[in-house]
Motif scaffolding. Sequence first.
Motif, PDB file in Angstrom:
ATOM      1  N   ASP A 241       5.105  -1.921  -5.170  1.00  0.00           N
ATOM      2  CA  ASP A 241       3.880  -1.968  -5.343  1.00  0.00           C
ATOM      3  C   ASP A 241       4.171  -1.917  -7.104  1.00  0.00           C
ATOM      4  O   ASP A 241       3.078  -3.041  -8.242  1.00  0.00           O
ATOM      5  N   GLU A 265       5.725 -10.109  -4.452  1.00  0.00           N
ATOM      6  CA  GLU A 265       4.933 -10.359  -3.793  1.00  0.00           C
ATOM      7  C   GLU A 265       4.887 -11.036  -2.369  1.00  0.00           C
ATOM      8  O   GLU A 265       3.203 -10.150  -1.546  1.00  0.00           O
ATOM      9  N   ASN A 266       5.470 -11.238  -1.366  1.00  0.00           N
ATOM     10  CA  ASN A 266       5.391 -11.284  -0.339  1.00  0.00           C
ATOM     11  C   ASN A 266       5.743 -10.199   0.942  1.00  0.00           C
ATOM     12  O   ASN A 266       4.923  -9.769   1.695  1.00  0.00           O
ATOM     13  N   LEU A 267       6.319  -9.543  -0.131  1.00  0.00           N
ATOM     14  CA  LEU A 267       6.763  -7.650   0.709  1.00  0.00           C
ATOM     15  C   LEU A 267       5.386  -6.791   0.016  1.00  0.00           C
ATOM     16  O   LEU A 267       4.896  -6.365   1.201  1.00  0.00           O
ATOM     17  N   TYR A 268       4.805  -7.352  -0.896  1.00  0.00           N
ATOM     18  CA  TYR A 268       3.788  -6.586  -1.006  1.00  0.00           C
ATOM     19  C   TYR A 268       2.311  -6.778   0.110  1.00  0.00           C
ATOM     20  O   TYR A 268       1.575  -6.006   0.480  1.00  0.00           O
ATOM     21  N   LYS A 269       2.201  -8.005   0.074  1.00  0.00           N
ATOM     22  CA  LYS A 269       1.628  -8.292   0.568  1.00  0.00           C
ATOM     23  C   LYS A 269       1.514  -8.076   1.785  1.00  0.00           C
ATOM     24  O   LYS A 269       0.452  -7.954   3.076  1.00  0.00           O
ATOM     25  N   GLN A 270       3.028  -7.878   2.417  1.00  0.00           N
ATOM     26  CA  GLN A 270       3.080  -7.584   3.837  1.00  0.00           C
ATOM     27  C   GLN A 270       3.047  -5.675   3.863  1.00  0.00           C
ATOM     28  O   GLN A 270       3.394  -5.195   4.960  1.00  0.00           O
ATOM     29  N   GLY A 271       2.244  -5.439   3.241  1.00  0.00           N
ATOM     30  CA  GLY A 271       2.768  -3.305   2.840  1.00  0.00           C
ATOM     31  C   GLY A 271       4.076  -2.834   2.696  1.00  0.00           C
ATOM     32  O   GLY A 271       4.639  -2.272   3.280  1.00  0.00           O
ATOM     33  N   LYS A 272       4.559  -3.719   2.761  1.00  0.00           N
ATOM     34  CA  LYS A 272       6.569  -3.138   2.470  1.00  0.00           C
ATOM     35  C   LYS A 272       6.639  -3.084   1.404  1.00  0.00           C
ATOM     36  O   LYS A 272       7.695  -4.169   0.361  1.00  0.00           O
ATOM     37  N   HIS A 279       9.624   0.526   4.783  1.00  0.00           N
ATOM     38  CA  HIS A 279      10.054  -0.877   4.777  1.00  0.00           C
ATOM     39  C   HIS A 279      10.078  -1.253   3.430  1.00  0.00           C
ATOM     40  O   HIS A 279       9.023  -1.368   2.718  1.00  0.00           O
ATOM     41  N   ASP A 283      14.982  -1.560   5.516  1.00  0.00           N
ATOM     42  CA  ASP A 283      14.151  -0.864   6.334  1.00  0.00           C
ATOM     43  C   ASP A 283      14.966   1.052   5.956  1.00  0.00           C
ATOM     44  O   ASP A 283      16.600   0.546   6.429  1.00  0.00           O
TER      45      ASP A 283
END
Length: 285
Positions: A241, A265-272, A279, A283
């Motif tokens: 984040d 951005e893709n990981l951020y939007k997944q909450g990873k 994650h 992991d």
Amino acid sequence: MSELKKCAVVGGGAMGRQIALNSAIHHYQAVVCETVPAARENLLVWEEEYLAGRIAKGRMTQEQVEGVKSRFSVTDDLEAACRDADIVIEAIIEDKQAKLDVLSKVSQFAPTTAIIATNSSYMVSSTFKDVVQRPERLANLHYFMPALVMKLVEVVKGEHTSQETVDRLMAFGREVGKTPVFVRKEEDGFIVNNVLKAIKEEAYRLVSEGVCSIEDLDTAVELGLGHPMGPFKIDDMNGLDVRYNVLKRRYEETGVKSYGYDMIENLYKQGKLGKKAKHGFYDYE
């Protein structure tokens, strides 16, 4: 010892709580202001576990731990935290408006003699000088994760910052067991992150273009360059984040996407969000 005795830290996340506990370990009265109830609970559990671990590993005695606990406290009251503080360190999320709001209140609540420092890794303190009374006492004091372990702090002087403030921050850094370096003028990213930015740009480019995997790149940097962690592990530890907000701000200002922007951005939007969320690029379950 300098005249600084009480350190207030605003923000009880991974960085803020470590800054505060490090100060308490080095004999400062340290208070953390955290307004989110769940975060306060997590902070107190973490403190107990960390100090118990110091005893178990023979790093601290029970008596020393009790002394640290007596100097460390947590509150949700910003005004109470800032009262009688000699230094207030803002360590909240990398969001400009949130920092403006917090630093404006800190300026109202803290003594006029208190140093006000932002731990922001990219936003220079002049960004906030207009909301701080007596801005000559405002500067960046940038810690590195994990703040309890990493020895370096960057003290960054803005045009508004007095030399007295710089001198007091340099002394504070030494007294809490750090090695401070003086950044003579403001530049986004300061010293370390600007050097690291060049490495990260290449790392993300190589992975994005399919030259190597994330794991192999980190391994290559660690074993080939002697770095303790590769760039993807660093971003996981610091929080994706944080990294996303930095890249997003840069994109909004320049119109140019850094390598890795879409990936993060893709990981951020997944909450990873990295290690703290279990994650990220890796992991951690």
